[in-house]
Write a protein that holds these residues in place. Sequence first.
Motif, PDB file in Angstrom:
ATOM      1  N   GLU A 269      69.670  45.618 -37.094  1.00  0.00           N
ATOM      2  CA  GLU A 269      70.166  44.132 -37.132  1.00  0.00           C
ATOM      3  C   GLU A 269      69.738  43.774 -38.504  1.00  0.00           C
ATOM      4  OE1 GLU A 269      65.852  44.395 -35.213  1.00  0.00           O
ATOM      5  OE2 GLU A 269      68.039  45.146 -34.791  1.00  0.00           O
ATOM      6  N   GLU A 270      68.974  44.419 -39.375  1.00  0.00           N
ATOM      7  CA  GLU A 270      68.527  44.117 -40.623  1.00  0.00           C
ATOM      8  C   GLU A 270      69.752  44.412 -41.702  1.00  0.00           C
ATOM      9  OE1 GLU A 270      65.109  46.481 -41.573  1.00  0.00           O
ATOM     10  OE2 GLU A 270      63.578  45.239 -40.306  1.00  0.00           O
ATOM     11  N   HIS A 271      70.803  45.177 -41.112  1.00  0.00           N
ATOM     12  CA  HIS A 271      71.768  45.492 -42.031  1.00  0.00           C
ATOM     13  C   HIS A 271      72.860  44.178 -42.045  1.00  0.00           C
ATOM     14  CE1 HIS A 271      70.107  49.652 -41.926  1.00  0.00           C
ATOM     15  NE2 HIS A 271      70.876  49.839 -42.792  1.00  0.00           N
ATOM     16  N   PHE A 272      72.860  43.360 -41.085  1.00  0.00           N
ATOM     17  CA  PHE A 272      73.926  42.555 -41.037  1.00  0.00           C
ATOM     18  C   PHE A 272      73.523  41.098 -41.336  1.00  0.00           C
ATOM     19  CE2 PHE A 272      74.543  46.160 -38.177  1.00  0.00           C
ATOM     20  CZ  PHE A 272      75.723  46.634 -38.446  1.00  0.00           C
ATOM     21  N   TYR A 273      74.529  40.490 -41.493  1.00  0.00           N
ATOM     22  CA  TYR A 273      74.319  38.719 -41.727  1.00  0.00           C
ATOM     23  C   TYR A 273      75.614  38.195 -41.037  1.00  0.00           C
ATOM     24  CZ  TYR A 273      76.999  38.521 -46.017  1.00  0.00           C
ATOM     25  OH  TYR A 273      77.817  38.425 -46.912  1.00  0.00           O
ATOM     26  N   CYS A 282      78.778  40.518 -41.358  1.00  0.00           N
ATOM     27  CA  CYS A 282      78.916  41.403 -42.735  1.00  0.00           C
ATOM     28  C   CYS A 282      77.708  42.227 -42.944  1.00  0.00           C
ATOM     29  CB  CYS A 282      79.248  40.453 -44.140  1.00  0.00           C
ATOM     30  SG  CYS A 282      80.534  39.263 -43.788  1.00  0.00           S
ATOM     31  N   LEU A 283      78.191  43.261 -43.826  1.00  0.00           N
ATOM     32  CA  LEU A 283      76.786  44.015 -44.188  1.00  0.00           C
ATOM     33  C   LEU A 283      76.043  43.503 -45.307  1.00  0.00           C
ATOM     34  CD1 LEU A 283      78.638  47.512 -43.987  1.00  0.00           C
ATOM     35  CD2 LEU A 283      76.797  46.893 -42.502  1.00  0.00           C
ATOM     36  N   HIS A 293      78.654  43.281 -48.437  1.00  0.00           N
ATOM     37  CA  HIS A 293      80.132  43.475 -48.040  1.00  0.00           C
ATOM     38  C   HIS A 293      80.501  42.945 -46.850  1.00  0.00           C
ATOM     39  CE1 HIS A 293      83.676  45.895 -47.979  1.00  0.00           C
ATOM     40  NE2 HIS A 293      83.268  46.374 -46.767  1.00  0.00           N
ATOM     41  N   CYS A 294      81.605  42.175 -47.166  1.00  0.00           N
ATOM     42  CA  CYS A 294      82.281  41.775 -45.897  1.00  0.00           C
ATOM     43  C   CYS A 294      83.712  42.253 -46.011  1.00  0.00           C
ATOM     44  CB  CYS A 294      82.439  40.195 -46.018  1.00  0.00           C
ATOM     45  SG  CYS A 294      80.985  39.251 -45.624  1.00  0.00           S
ATOM     46  N   LEU A 295      84.380  42.469 -44.490  1.00  0.00           N
ATOM     47  CA  LEU A 295      85.680  42.874 -44.593  1.00  0.00           C
ATOM     48  C   LEU A 295      86.793  42.011 -45.546  1.00  0.00           C
ATOM     49  CD1 LEU A 295      85.773  43.637 -40.855  1.00  0.00           C
ATOM     50  CD2 LEU A 295      85.106  45.349 -42.527  1.00  0.00           C
ATOM     51  N   GLY A 296      87.790  42.911 -45.710  1.00  0.00           N
ATOM     52  CA  GLY A 296      88.840  42.154 -46.533  1.00  0.00           C
ATOM     53  C   GLY A 296      89.299  40.803 -46.092  1.00  0.00           C
ATOM     54  N   GLU A 297      90.309  40.191 -46.877  1.00  0.00           N
ATOM     55  CA  GLU A 297      90.709  38.752 -46.568  1.00  0.00           C
ATOM     56  C   GLU A 297      91.703  38.793 -45.262  1.00  0.00           C
ATOM     57  OE1 GLU A 297      92.827  37.328 -49.876  1.00  0.00           O
ATOM     58  OE2 GLU A 297      91.043  37.109 -51.108  1.00  0.00           O
TER      59      GLU A 297
END
Length: 348
Positions: A269-273, A282-283, A293-297
């Motif tokens: 869970e520490e890898h996400f927000y 997102c990472l 890093h979030c996924l694209g638009e």
Amino acid sequence: MRTWTILDYNQWDQRTKGQCRSRRSLVSVVVVIVIGVMILAATTGTRSRYVSSSPSINPLNTRFAWDTGNSLQDERHRGTKKLPRALIIGAKKSGTRALLEFIRVHPNVRAAGHEIHYFDKNYWRGPEWYRNMMPTSIHGQITIEKTPSYLVTLNAPERVHRLDKNMKLIVVLKDPVERAISDYIQSREKHRDKRSFEDSVFIDVGKLKINDTKPCIVIGKYSDHLKRWLQYFPREQFCFISGENLAKNPASELEKLQEFLNIRTVITEEHFYYNSTKRFPCLKKREASGVPHCLGETKGRVHPTVLKSVKKALYDYYKPYNEELYQMVGIDFGWERTRPISKANQIY
């Protein structure tokens, strides 16, 4: 006895000088060759000292750092391209891209960045082409490839089995009604289709008669597709990921996947927000980077409003397929619990 004349002495002197010059030239050439060999030997010895500490590298086949601009450490561990040992086979618009981005954070995972489509569109190119499309990996790393259309491709199971009967298969499944809506949105933007969702999936909207030949409807009949795969692979070679839980609690789904791949649990869970704008996790750190890093638009699109009566008709249509799926894989995804009860034309 021959009498030497001045002319004879001149000719003899010229021949002698010519022979001396030839000898001097020959000696010079020999000296240059010897010096060149000594320099080459010294250079080769220097190179050998740099690479001899890595027994897996053959100096004769190694491109050195001064040729590529990479560090010697990178050259020793750049690895080789290998065929994948795990596939994310589907389903489309269920979270396969997110899962790939999340799992590739793991240091023991290498993944092709785009969909290769080997087992459906490019099978004629052969396994060597497929291998060359993979990233390089080193000992202890597993290579993964993702192409969601494999799930619904009729001859994909047999082709995968022919390549590797021990292939690990990862399947991300999402509520088929919500998945169909996501699929419709993507198709509408791609093809600039102005039809409503209802007009796209129903033959007769008034009678709520579903067009079960539409791809966005067919893909959601998961049990039909998995029957073909289970003819070639045992249940234990499948890992089923909940698309809904991947969005709500990605760490728990990644823990299950890491165990399935037989790699240590690194992603937690520490890898996400949670990104409130995209309404998706997102990472905090992307692969080989400290940048979030979030996924694209194109990911996390807002769904259109759909009538409750339309959704209910779709849930009723998918109900037997879902029940069969739950029995096949031993998991109750609980999609029917989100089924609308009212038949009124209300916005849902």
